[in-house]
Design a protein around this motif. Structure first.
Motif, PDB file in Angstrom:
ATOM      1  N   ALA A  49       0.830  -1.207   0.000  1.00 56.14           N
ATOM      2  CA  ALA A  49       0.000   0.000   0.000  1.00 56.14           C
ATOM      3  C   ALA A  49       0.865   1.257   0.000  1.00 56.14           C
ATOM      4  O   ALA A  49       1.972   1.269   0.558  1.00 56.14           O
ATOM      5  CB  ALA A  49      -0.930  -0.002   1.217  1.00 56.14           C
ATOM      6  N   SER A  50       0.370   2.306  -0.630  1.00 60.96           N
ATOM      7  CA  SER A  50       1.160   3.529  -0.808  1.00 60.96           C
ATOM      8  C   SER A  50       1.463   4.234   0.506  1.00 60.96           C
ATOM      9  O   SER A  50       2.424   5.004   0.597  1.00 60.96           O
ATOM     10  CB  SER A  50       0.417   4.490  -1.748  1.00 60.96           C
ATOM     11  N   ASN A  51       0.658   3.988   1.553  1.00 63.13           N
ATOM     12  CA  ASN A  51       0.866   4.692   2.819  1.00 63.13           C
ATOM     13  C   ASN A  51       1.725   3.905   3.805  1.00 63.13           C
ATOM     14  O   ASN A  51       1.863   4.292   4.960  1.00 63.13           O
ATOM     15  CB  ASN A  51      -0.482   5.009   3.472  1.00 63.13           C
ATOM     16  N   VAL A  52       2.316   2.781   3.367  1.00 59.79           N
ATOM     17  CA  VAL A  52       3.128   1.959   4.261  1.00 59.79           C
ATOM     18  C   VAL A  52       4.477   2.624   4.507  1.00 59.79           C
ATOM     19  O   VAL A  52       5.173   3.026   3.570  1.00 59.79           O
ATOM     20  CB  VAL A  52       3.334   0.543   3.677  1.00 59.79           C
ATOM     21  N   LYS A  53       4.859   2.740   5.792  1.00 60.68           N
ATOM     22  CA  LYS A  53       6.162   3.257   6.188  1.00 60.68           C
ATOM     23  C   LYS A  53       6.897   2.145   6.923  1.00 60.68           C
ATOM     24  O   LYS A  53       6.501   1.736   8.013  1.00 60.68           O
ATOM     25  CB  LYS A  53       6.013   4.491   7.092  1.00 60.68           C
ATOM     26  N   LEU A  54       7.976   1.668   6.304  1.00 60.27           N
ATOM     27  CA  LEU A  54       8.717   0.522   6.827  1.00 60.27           C
ATOM     28  C   LEU A  54       9.767   0.923   7.855  1.00 60.27           C
ATOM     29  O   LEU A  54      10.436   1.941   7.715  1.00 60.27           O
ATOM     30  CB  LEU A  54       9.443  -0.192   5.688  1.00 60.27           C
ATOM     31  N   ALA A  55       9.924   0.088   8.871  1.00 59.08           N
ATOM     32  CA  ALA A  55      11.082   0.129   9.759  1.00 59.08           C
ATOM     33  C   ALA A  55      11.590  -1.297   9.849  1.00 59.08           C
ATOM     34  O   ALA A  55      10.830  -2.213  10.175  1.00 59.08           O
ATOM     35  CB  ALA A  55      10.702   0.647  11.138  1.00 59.08           C
ATOM     36  N   VAL A  56      12.879  -1.505   9.513  1.00 53.67           N
ATOM     37  CA  VAL A  56      13.409  -2.861   9.349  1.00 53.67           C
ATOM     38  C   VAL A  56      14.594  -3.101  10.274  1.00 53.67           C
ATOM     39  O   VAL A  56      15.531  -2.303  10.330  1.00 53.67           O
ATOM     40  CB  VAL A  56      13.849  -3.109   7.884  1.00 53.67           C
ATOM     41  N   LEU A  57      14.555  -4.228  11.000  1.00 53.25           N
ATOM     42  CA  LEU A  57      15.691  -4.711  11.769  1.00 53.25           C
ATOM     43  C   LEU A  57      16.129  -6.030  11.153  1.00 53.25           C
ATOM     44  O   LEU A  57      15.423  -7.027  11.238  1.00 53.25           O
ATOM     45  CB  LEU A  57      15.306  -4.931  13.238  1.00 53.25           C
ATOM     46  N   LEU A 133       6.490  -2.763  11.015  1.00 55.43           N
ATOM     47  CA  LEU A 133       7.743  -3.101  11.665  1.00 55.43           C
ATOM     48  C   LEU A 133       8.166  -4.494  11.198  1.00 55.43           C
ATOM     49  O   LEU A 133       7.408  -5.461  11.323  1.00 55.43           O
ATOM     50  CB  LEU A 133       7.555  -3.077  13.180  1.00 55.43           C
ATOM     51  N   VAL A 134       9.379  -4.585  10.644  1.00 55.10           N
ATOM     52  CA  VAL A 134       9.887  -5.842  10.076  1.00 55.10           C
ATOM     53  C   VAL A 134      11.113  -6.265  10.878  1.00 55.10           C
ATOM     54  O   VAL A 134      12.115  -5.540  10.925  1.00 55.10           O
ATOM     55  CB  VAL A 134      10.253  -5.662   8.589  1.00 55.10           C
ATOM     56  N   LEU A 135      11.041  -7.435  11.507  1.00 57.57           N
ATOM     57  CA  LEU A 135      12.086  -7.897  12.412  1.00 57.57           C
ATOM     58  C   LEU A 135      12.569  -9.277  11.981  1.00 57.57           C
ATOM     59  O   LEU A 135      11.786 -10.234  11.947  1.00 57.57           O
ATOM     60  CB  LEU A 135      11.546  -7.974  13.849  1.00 57.57           C
ATOM     61  N   ASP A 136      13.858  -9.385  11.658  1.00 60.46           N
ATOM     62  CA  ASP A 136      14.443 -10.670  11.274  1.00 60.46           C
ATOM     63  C   ASP A 136      15.362 -11.140  12.398  1.00 60.46           C
ATOM     64  O   ASP A 136      16.421 -10.565  12.622  1.00 60.46           O
ATOM     65  CB  ASP A 136      15.229 -10.522   9.961  1.00 60.46           C
ATOM     66  N   GLU A 137      14.913 -12.156  13.126  1.00 55.14           N
ATOM     67  CA  GLU A 137      15.638 -12.696  14.279  1.00 55.14           C
ATOM     68  C   GLU A 137      15.949 -11.611  15.316  1.00 55.14           C
ATOM     69  O   GLU A 137      17.104 -11.394  15.690  1.00 55.14           O
ATOM     70  CB  GLU A 137      16.940 -13.373  13.827  1.00 55.14           C
ATOM     71  N   THR A 160       1.554  -2.712  12.099  1.00 51.58           N
ATOM     72  CA  THR A 160       1.645  -4.106  11.665  1.00 51.58           C
ATOM     73  C   THR A 160       3.065  -4.619  11.905  1.00 51.58           C
ATOM     74  O   THR A 160       4.031  -3.868  11.800  1.00 51.58           O
ATOM     75  CB  THR A 160       1.304  -4.194  10.160  1.00 51.58           C
ATOM     76  N   ILE A 161       3.178  -5.912  12.242  1.00 57.20           N
ATOM     77  CA  ILE A 161       4.487  -6.503  12.521  1.00 57.20           C
ATOM     78  C   ILE A 161       4.674  -7.765  11.685  1.00 57.20           C
ATOM     79  O   ILE A 161       3.786  -8.623  11.630  1.00 57.20           O
ATOM     80  CB  ILE A 161       4.641  -6.848  14.016  1.00 57.20           C
ATOM     81  N   LEU A 162       5.841  -7.875  11.028  1.00 61.23           N
ATOM     82  CA  LEU A 162       6.286  -9.112  10.389  1.00 61.23           C
ATOM     83  C   LEU A 162       7.576  -9.520  11.085  1.00 61.23           C
ATOM     84  O   LEU A 162       8.503  -8.716  11.172  1.00 61.23           O
ATOM     85  CB  LEU A 162       6.552  -8.905   8.896  1.00 61.23           C
TER      86      LEU A 162
END
Length: 212
Positions: A49-57, A133-137, A160-162
């Motif tokens: 979606a165009s309004n998604v703002k990602l934060a990635v770890l 919020l995107v969290l890998d391990e 939202t969290i992945l």
């Protein structure tokens, strides 16, 4: 020749908290990167979606320069204030929320332990304006006190969290559904946390890395 992800379709809605689990090499991080647009699938597509703002770890903690001063990581090198959720806070006060001593504000990143670096990245990511919020391990290198802090912070996160994780207790406390790597590129979604997936599936991840 190997299918990493195949015949997969899902819709992630606002407020969903999705855990991705499976043995090492099952394609968890690959799937995560396709969901957020970092990787393009060989077939099909991922719509964001165009309004998604990602934060990635990511699991490599690659966003930290070892020579940068700790407080400057949070303020982007500008002054002593950090914007958190639209509100301005003194950087030392904000660092205390993540179990840092005031004296550590002027220390370079290279003197921090692995757990402290993880906490610093979490502080930076949670301060950034985001709704995904995107969290890998994220639990790698965390002691129990920091793990409790992370779980508390995620419980208060409004978006939202992945998350990819091997920690079943963490997943039980954080996620609302689990994507399980079933093998040969197949991922199946189960409602609830890891224990709910185990009850529905009849077995968990066969992996020595899984904790809990």
């Amino acid at each position: 020749e190997k299918h990493v992800v195949r015949d997969f379709s899902m819709r992630v809605l606002r407020g969903n908290r999705v855990g991705i689990v499976g043995a090492n090499g099952a394609g968890k991080t690959t799937l995560l990167n396709m969901l957020i647009g970092r990787l393009k699938p060989d077939a099909g597509n991922a719509k964001i979606a165009s309004n998604v703002k990602l934060a990635v770890l990511d699991q490599n903690r690659s966003a930290l320069d070892p020579e940068t001063i700790v407080s400057a990581v949070l303020t982007d090198g500008s002054g002593d204030m950090v914007n958190v959720g639209g509100k301005s806070r003194h950087v030392v006060s904000y660092m205390k929320d993540f179990l840092f001593a005031p004296a550590q504000a002027r220390a370079p990143v290279r003197v921090l332990s692995g757990g402290e670096r993880a906490r610093l990245l979490l502080a930076k990511i949670l301060a950034a304006p985001s709704n995904l919020l995107v969290l890998d391990e994220p639990t790698n290198d965390l002691d129990l006190e920091t793990l409790d802090l992370l779980e508390e912070m995620l419980s208060q996160y409004p978006g939202t969290i992945l998350v990819v994780s091997h920690d079943r207790d963490f997943l039980d406390r954080v996620v609302s559904s689990v994507l399980m790597a079933e093998g040969d590129g197949k991922f199946v979604e189960y409602a609830g946390g890891y224990s709910d997936m185990f009850a529905q599936r009849g077995r968990g991840v066969v992996s020595p890395e899984l904790k809990g």
